[in-house]
Write an enzyme that holds these catalytic residues in place. Structure first.
Site, short mmCIF file in Angstrom:
data_model
loop_
_atom_site.label_atom_id
_atom_site.label_comp_id
_atom_site.label_asym_id
_atom_site.label_seq_id
_atom_site.Cartn_x
_atom_site.Cartn_y
_atom_site.Cartn_z
N GLN A 195 2.63 -11.26 -106.30
CA GLN A 195 1.28 -12.41 -105.22
C GLN A 195 0.08 -11.55 -105.52
O GLN A 195 0.59 -9.82 -105.52
CB GLN A 195 1.37 -12.65 -103.54
CG GLN A 195 0.12 -12.37 -103.12
CD GLN A 195 0.85 -12.49 -101.56
OE1 GLN A 195 0.38 -14.13 -101.97
NE2 GLN A 195 0.63 -11.79 -101.05
N SER A 243 -4.62 -7.82 -102.83
CA SER A 243 -5.36 -7.05 -102.62
C SER A 243 -6.20 -5.82 -103.40
O SER A 243 -5.88 -5.66 -104.67
CB SER A 243 -4.31 -6.00 -101.49
OG SER A 243 -3.81 -6.42 -100.73
N GLU A 290 3.39 -18.06 -95.78
CA GLU A 290 3.95 -16.68 -95.71
C GLU A 290 4.10 -16.17 -94.52
O GLU A 290 5.14 -16.35 -94.05
CB GLU A 290 3.03 -15.91 -96.78
CG GLU A 290 3.22 -14.66 -96.78
CD GLU A 290 1.95 -13.42 -96.85
OE1 GLU A 290 2.63 -12.26 -97.53
OE2 GLU A 290 1.42 -13.63 -97.85
N ASN A 317 -0.74 -6.08 -88.22
CA ASN A 317 -0.61 -7.00 -87.34
C ASN A 317 -1.65 -6.74 -86.49
O ASN A 317 -1.67 -7.18 -84.80
CB ASN A 317 0.81 -6.21 -87.02
CG ASN A 317 1.83 -6.20 -87.19
OD1 ASN A 317 2.10 -7.31 -88.17
ND2 ASN A 317 3.64 -6.65 -86.65
N GLU A 318 -2.29 -5.72 -86.59
CA GLU A 318 -3.57 -5.23 -86.54
C GLU A 318 -4.56 -6.47 -86.15
O GLU A 318 -4.93 -7.17 -85.43
CB GLU A 318 -4.25 -4.30 -86.19
CG GLU A 318 -4.05 -2.54 -85.95
CD GLU A 318 -1.99 -2.42 -87.24
OE1 GLU A 318 -2.47 -3.22 -87.64
OE2 GLU A 318 -1.88 -1.14 -86.40
#
Lengths: 360, 392
Positions: free
Chosen positions: B127, B130, B245, B375-376
């Site tokens: 993938q 980013s 995902e 997770n934020e």
């Protein structure tokens, strides 16, 4: 394998929700909680109690061979969740979900209990239960009969008017506790031995699952109250709900609640053993976290008598202590894991043996 | 009766078939880590073995070499897979992210070109999302793909691309409209990583291995028919991928149930030495792994009945990533001083291997709360899209 509810089960829960939205509001709870004596308490609850009786739930879980509706625990779990959502003062879960089935079991062994069962099915009597050794019963003042035992391993039914009861005070003003001081010499009907032990075990398993379901409803309700308050309360020129510190706390409550939910529902399909203990722990933790977080989000208002949140929080605190509370339930799971009594691993999730697990 | 938690005869037969095949085919000795060159190739070979048994893409339709299994059957397959300690899937991102995306948005020609080679492990996919300045804020990405005849010319810098060091292909988002901003003007491209003008440089992870990479694009030319979906549609396709995902398929519950089982077994060996806090952690972890599995069965049943999965996928991602961390922390607490050992002459090798496995797993579990959307960000999504709180 199908882990979904049927349309009918959802509809039943929705109609209970609708009824309680109208007749079990925060203001209704407050009126009942602030009633000065039992008579005014009953008066404050009278309309709702009448409406509940009209729902036709009597004998829901009693086998149809004994005149009940013959439904299973999975048919009741969503109703128990609604009772929690509304912090319902009436012992719907304790009677319909737990005691009535126990009474039916007793009647199969001792026909003398049949008369009481008849009254229950007719909707004219309320039965509650307290396992031998448990002397404090919620809403005992509303009950006509009590299932208990004079000693371990006995299942007997008594007329509450013949019991020596003194009132006890709960942190939750709506639980209306009574303490049984003394049982009369002779019960109306009774059972002993293995049959009584198994009947109590099944009743406690149902009680664990339905208590967990109430805690699930309470957790969701307190989250909803906190969300509503956070959307309304402004500081620094904007609603406090826009703050990440507030959002993340509420997200954590949502996570705990939504991962307790499937455990409670799965436990309702086969109440008992380790899974019931797990359900009670998971839902209890979610409700505890929801209570603490909702109070925090409400700020000083959360610590005041004025906010209705207290009724839901107090119910959660009271219910999480039942059946020995987290300590006893956790030990049950832990012991089963430690002793290898529980088959574990990725392929054992729905193993019947693991569902039953080790009994205390 | 609703809530029927018993497997059908067909489901049980599937379980037996999977179990039998795995017993005969799973390598008896664990493969070397796929973050090494030799390990990567060994895992590629395992993908070919799986594919030969038609077990590589069980949920894919039969026309693409799959078995068309539904989600419950997939869960059964995964349970057996992890029960057998079968190798991790080196083509995870291809199988569960790119494959389903292509089936939904690809042309018939693209499906024919990519899917069989993906299924067989001939092509391993990474993938490519980013960028140095676009992590959680993915829409800030700047790498461009400018149309030139029947090619796109790529320029820019991607990073944190898992397994890209040895992978053959990448799928990712590129800015096809250089004047565009944020979510607009982005396109979804399949990029052969061995293309002139593309330089892949491994980045050493916490464990020292090059499990992820940065990718530099300098006038790299990619055929225009590698565009998935329409030009400018990239963001919505990428979000669909993100749904797969975080939704169900990135981390099947069986993985965590297996870890929880190993944790309980480790605890039993050392029960006499454990403090109550560690005991409690073990029990809590086992329960949470059960909760996650039950939640997945419930979601799978709902999806089979026609439901859909939305923002609640973020609940899953937070839950399993934090559970994985907690399980490994508990294991390290039980192992005590043994946990740090990488090798120990004179100590029985099995004991050291097991300790190393937990430490390796712990290091990897630290990445869980970060990858696939930190997770934020997941907690923001839960607060905003599940609970209805405003954006901050």
């Amino acid at each position: 394998m199908d882990f979904t509810f049927e349309e009918e089960q959802r509809l039943a829960a929705q109609s209970l929700r609708a009824l309680l939205d109208d007749h079990c509001t925060g203001a209704d709870l407050r009126r009942a909680a602030e009633a000065l004596d039992f008579e005014s308490y009953r008066a404050a609850c009278a309309t709702r109690a009448g409406k509940l009786a009209e729902l036709g739930l009597a004998g829901m879980l009693i086998p149809d061979s004994q005149g009940g509706l013959g439904l299973g625990p999975a048919d009741f779990v969503l109703l128990a969740e609604e009772a929690g959502w509304a912090a319902l003062p009436e012992p719907l879960v304790e009677s319909e979900g737990v005691a009535n089935v126990l009474l039916a079991e007793l009647t199969r062994h001792d026909a003398a209990a049949g008369e009481v069962l008849g009254e229950v099915l007719a909707g004219s009597a309320l039965v509650l239960c307290a396992p031998p050794g448990v002397d404090v019963v919620s809403s005992i003042g509303l009950a006509d009969y009590l299932l208990t035992g004079a000693h371990d391993g006995e299942l007997a039914v008594y007329r509450t008017s013949e019991l020596a009861i003194e009132s006890a005070t709960s942190v939750d003003p709506l639980r209306r506790l009574g303490r049984i001081r003394q049982l009369p010499g002779r019960p109306l009907a009774s059972l002993g031995g293995e049959a009584a032990r198994l009947a109590w075990q099944a009743a406690e398993a149902r009680s664990a699952v339905f208590t967990a379901a109430q805690l699930l409803g309470l957790a969701a309700r307190m989250t909803a109250l906190a969300v509503a308050y956070a959307l309304e309360r402004k500081q620094f020129g904007r609603v406090i709900a826009a703050n990440q510190a507030v959002k993340h706390q509420l997200a954590d409550v949502q996570i705990r609640t939504e991962f307790a939910r499937p455990v409670v529902y799965a436990a309702s399909a086969a109440p008992g053993g380790v899974r019931a203990a797990h359900a009670l722990i998971a839902a209890g933790d979610a409700a505890q976290l929801a209570a603490q977080t909702a109070i925090q989000v409400h700020g000083a208002m959360g610590y005041s008598w004025e906010v209705d949140l207290q009724f839901y929080a107090k119910r959660a605190w009271a219910l999480t202590g039942l059946q020995g509370g987290r300590t006893v339930q956790f030990r049950r799971v832990h012991t089963a894991l430690r002793d290898g009594a529980l088959p574990i691993g990725p392929d054992r999730l729905f193993d019947q043996v693991s569902l039953q697990g080790a009994q205390p | 009766m609703a809530i029927d938690l018993k497997y059908t005869a067909r489901q049980q037969a599937l379980r037996s078939e999977v179990r039998g095949w795995l017993a005969a085919n799973v390598p008896t000795k664990p493969l070397p880590s796929f973050d090494t060159e030799a390990g990567f190739e060994a895992h590629r070979q395992w993908e070919a073995t799986l594919n030969a048994g038609r077990w590589s893409m069980v949920t894919w339709p039969t026309e693409y070499g799959g078995r068309g299994l539904d989600l419950i059957e997939w869960l059964i397959f995964e349970e057996e897979y992890y029960r057998a300690d079968a190798p991790f899937r080196v083509n995870q991102n291809g199988v569960f992210l790119f494959g389903p995306t292509l089936m939904e948005y690809g042309t018939p020609e693209q499906k024919a070109r990519f899917l069989p080679r993906l299924a067989s492990g001939e092509d391993i996919w990474a993938q490519v999302w980013s960028e140095p300045q676009a992590g959680s804020d993915l829409a800030a990405l700047r790498t461009t793909a400018i149309r030139d005849g029947d090619e796109y010319v790529l320029n820019g810098h991607k990073i944190w691309s898992t397994r890209a060091v040895y992978a053959d292909w990448g799928f990712g988002l590129f800015r096809t409209d250089p004047t565009s901003e944020r979510h607009r003007g982005l396109s979804y491209l399949a990029v052969p990583l061995r293309t002139p003008g593309i330089r892949v440089r491994g980045i050493a992870q916490l464990d020292g291995k090059s499990g992820f990479a940065e990718i530099f694009f300098e006038d790299a030319r990619v055929p225009a028919n590698n565009l998935i979906g329409a030009e400018g549609q990239g963001w919505s396709i990428a979000m669909a991928t993100a749904g797969f995902e975080r939704g169900l398929m990135l981390r099947s519950p069986a993985r965590f149930q297996r870890t929880a089982q190993r944790l309980v077994e480790l605890y039993r060996l050392h029960a006499a030495d454990c403090d109550p806090g560690t005991e409690a952690a073990v029990t809590q972890c086992w329960m949470d792994a059960e909760s996650y599995a039950l939640a997945t069965y419930m979601t799978a049943s709902r999806l089979i009945a026609g439901g859909s999965i939305g923002a609640e996928a973020s609940l899953n991602k937070v839950f399993w990533s934090e559970l994985d961390l907690a399980m490994h922390r508990a294991a390290l607490a039980i192992l005590g001083a043994r946990a740090e050992l990488r090798e120990a002459p004179g100590v029985e090798s099995g004991a050291v291997d097991d300790a190393c496995r937990w430490m390796d797993g712990f290091l990897f579990s630290l990445a869980g709360p970060i990858y696939a959307g930190a997770n934020e960000i997941q907690r923001n999504i839960i607060a905003e899209r599940v609970l209805g709180l405003p954006k901050g």
